[in-house]
Motif scaffolding. Structure first.
Motif, mmCIF file in Angstrom:
data_model
loop_
_atom_site.group_PDB
_atom_site.id
_atom_site.type_symbol
_atom_site.label_atom_id
_atom_site.label_comp_id
_atom_site.label_asym_id
_atom_site.label_seq_id
_atom_site.Cartn_x
_atom_site.Cartn_y
_atom_site.Cartn_z
ATOM 1 N N ILE A 90 0.846 -1.192 0.000
ATOM 2 C CA ILE A 90 0.000 0.000 0.000
ATOM 3 C C ILE A 90 0.885 1.246 0.000
ATOM 4 C CG2 ILE A 90 -0.251 -0.206 2.518
ATOM 5 C CD1 ILE A 90 -3.120 0.912 2.149
ATOM 6 N N ASP A 91 0.563 2.223 -0.858
ATOM 7 C CA ASP A 91 1.361 3.451 -0.926
ATOM 8 C C ASP A 91 1.128 4.311 0.306
ATOM 9 O OD1 ASP A 91 2.235 2.624 -3.334
ATOM 10 O OD2 ASP A 91 1.361 4.266 -4.503
ATOM 11 N N ALA A 92 2.127 5.121 0.624
ATOM 12 C CA ALA A 92 2.035 5.945 1.820
ATOM 13 C C ALA A 92 1.286 7.253 1.580
ATOM 14 C CB ALA A 92 3.435 6.248 2.333
ATOM 15 N N ASP A 93 0.900 7.502 0.313
ATOM 16 C CA ASP A 93 0.332 8.818 0.010
ATOM 17 C C ASP A 93 -1.195 8.836 -0.031
ATOM 18 O OD1 ASP A 93 -0.105 7.378 -2.226
ATOM 19 O OD2 ASP A 93 0.967 8.684 -3.600
ATOM 20 N N MET A 94 -1.833 7.743 0.443
ATOM 21 C CA MET A 94 -3.294 7.623 0.487
ATOM 22 C C MET A 94 -3.928 7.471 -0.895
ATOM 23 S SD MET A 94 -3.991 7.671 3.715
ATOM 24 C CE MET A 94 -5.747 7.936 3.837
ATOM 25 N N GLN A 95 -3.109 7.236 -1.938
ATOM 26 C CA GLN A 95 -3.720 6.989 -3.255
ATOM 27 C C GLN A 95 -4.287 5.573 -3.305
ATOM 28 O OE1 GLN A 95 -0.588 8.485 -6.095
ATOM 29 N NE2 GLN A 95 -2.424 9.393 -6.965
ATOM 30 N N ASP A 96 -3.813 4.729 -2.394
ATOM 31 C CA ASP A 96 -4.388 3.401 -2.233
ATOM 32 C C ASP A 96 -5.209 3.462 -0.946
ATOM 33 O OD1 ASP A 96 -2.823 2.578 -4.355
ATOM 34 O OD2 ASP A 96 -1.215 1.878 -3.075
ATOM 35 N N GLU A 197 -6.300 11.563 -5.465
ATOM 36 C CA GLU A 197 -5.021 12.263 -5.573
ATOM 37 C C GLU A 197 -4.257 12.161 -4.271
ATOM 38 O OE1 GLU A 197 -4.935 15.988 -7.709
ATOM 39 O OE2 GLU A 197 -6.823 15.438 -8.662
ATOM 40 N N ARG A 198 -2.965 12.300 -4.352
ATOM 41 C CA ARG A 198 -2.064 12.178 -3.211
ATOM 42 C C ARG A 198 -2.404 13.233 -2.153
ATOM 43 N NH1 ARG A 198 3.181 11.933 -2.034
ATOM 44 N NH2 ARG A 198 3.952 10.241 -3.284
ATOM 45 N N VAL A 199 -2.383 12.876 -0.854
ATOM 46 C CA VAL A 199 -2.799 13.830 0.180
ATOM 47 C C VAL A 199 -1.802 14.950 0.375
ATOM 48 C CG1 VAL A 199 -4.357 12.531 1.641
ATOM 49 C CG2 VAL A 199 -1.897 12.233 1.939
HETATM 50 MG MG MG Z 1 1.147 8.117 -5.399
#
Ligand code: MG
Ligand code: UDP
Length: 319
Positions: A90-96, A197-199
């Motif tokens: 899971i990506d750390a940027d909340m895109q997942d 989108e990325r947070v």
């Molecule tokens: Mg991303």
């Protein structure tokens, strides 16, 4: 147990939000878990923040690389260290969105599938040029390789142990996970969601980095480009044979007027271009083979609070 692998590269701005919301989801799911943060040689406070989480929560594991090795290496390190019966990247940027996890888990627990993968149905917030190239790339790679790569597929997927073991056993140096997931097979359920989108922070992928990654994906999972070189060869030979017949006939019927240096030059340049192109294609495969034969580790761990697994799982050749 559920293992979550989180590759992080300069994610100090999004980590807090990610950690809070993921913990909330995990709490609601009421399951045993481990959160494996892989710090991919970040230059900001990412590692310090992760260590802070780890000091308060024994379920938090971290693996910190000695430099930036790329997301592929980070995911591989995560897979090598994950102990769960179920594992997700899971990506750390909340895109997942972590909020999808309970549903993914529910689908896996029915026993009908071995993995639940996610794909975004839209590419909202992405530049049109990037989207266009992405779509063309997915069409091409599906046509010319056996790796089944779904358009818009994310690396966010929940997998059973057997699948993780299969991924770990694929210890190639040049990694392209979307291809690997497809290549190993297993029954996969596709969950669609709208692009988020990325947070915070910025994407770590420039257009060129992504373009090179796409070329890598094609070279890693298809031999079509190198076969193309031989086809060019065959076509050119046929063509030159026809040209030969034409020249002989012209000489017999019309004599040999001095003309045509321009067309000769064009032909030489054309053939030279094709030859260089094919040489380059072959070079790509040779270069990849060269990197594979070196058997370098995929990553080097500088610090970790989990047991160190051997850096590479490459086995010595069997006698
Ligand atoms: Mg991303
Ligand atoms: N990432 C990484 N190493 C890298 C680049 C990215 O570990 O060299 C991580 C990053 O921290 C994030 C995930 O991979 O958690 C996806 O990266 P990003 O959001 O920049 O990519 P995008 O979503 O724009 O494709």
């Amino acid at each position: 147990m559920l293992s979550l692998i989180v590759p992080c590269y300069n994610e100090e701005e999004s980590l807090g939000i990610f950690y809070e919301s993921t913990l909330q989801v995990l709490h609601d799911m009421d399951t045993d878990y481990e959160l494996i943060f892989v710090d991919d040689g970040s230059k900001d406070r990412t590692l310090a923040i992760i260590k802070e989480f780890a000091s308060k929560n024994e379920h938090v594991k971290y693996i910190s690389f000695s430099r930036n090795f790329g997301k592929e290496a980070a995911m591989y390190a995560g897979f090598c260290h994950a102990k769960g019966d179920y594992t997700a990247v899971i990506d750390a940027d909340m895109q997942d969105p972590p909020t999808l996890l309970p549903e993914m888990m529910r689908i896996l627990e029915t026993g009908e599938y071995d993995s639940v993968a996610t794909r975004r149905t839209t590419r909202k917030g992405e530049s049109p040029v990037r989207s266009w190239f992405a779509r063309k790339f997915y069409r091409l790679i599906n046509k010319i390789s056996d790796a089944d790569v779904v358009d818009g597929a994310r690396d966010f997927r929940l997998m059973k142990r057997e699948m993780v073991d299969a991924i770990v056993s694929m210890c190639e140096y040049n990694r392209f996970s979307k291809g690997i997931f497809g290549w190993i097979g297993f029954r996969t359920y596709w969950l669609s969601y709208e692009n988020v989108e990325r947070v915070a922070g910025k994407t770590k992928w420039s257009f060129w980095k992504l373009f090179k990654y796409a070329i890598d994906g094609i070279i890693n999972f298809s031999q079509t480009p190198i076969t193309l070189a031989s086809w060019f060869g065959v076509i050119m030979t046929l063509f030159s044979f026809l040209a030969l017949v034409f020249i002989i006939l012209r000489k017999l019927f019309f004599g040999d007027p001095v003309a045509g240096w321009a067309s000769t030059t064009c032909i030489i340049i054309f053939i030279g271009g094709i030859q260089l192109f094919c040489l380059g294609l072959i070079g790509q495969y040779v270069a990849k083979t060269y990197m594979e034969t070196k058997r370098r580790p995929h990553y080097i761990i500088a610090q970790t609070n989990t047991e160190r697994k051997p850096v590479t799982t490459v086995q010595p050749p069997q006698q």
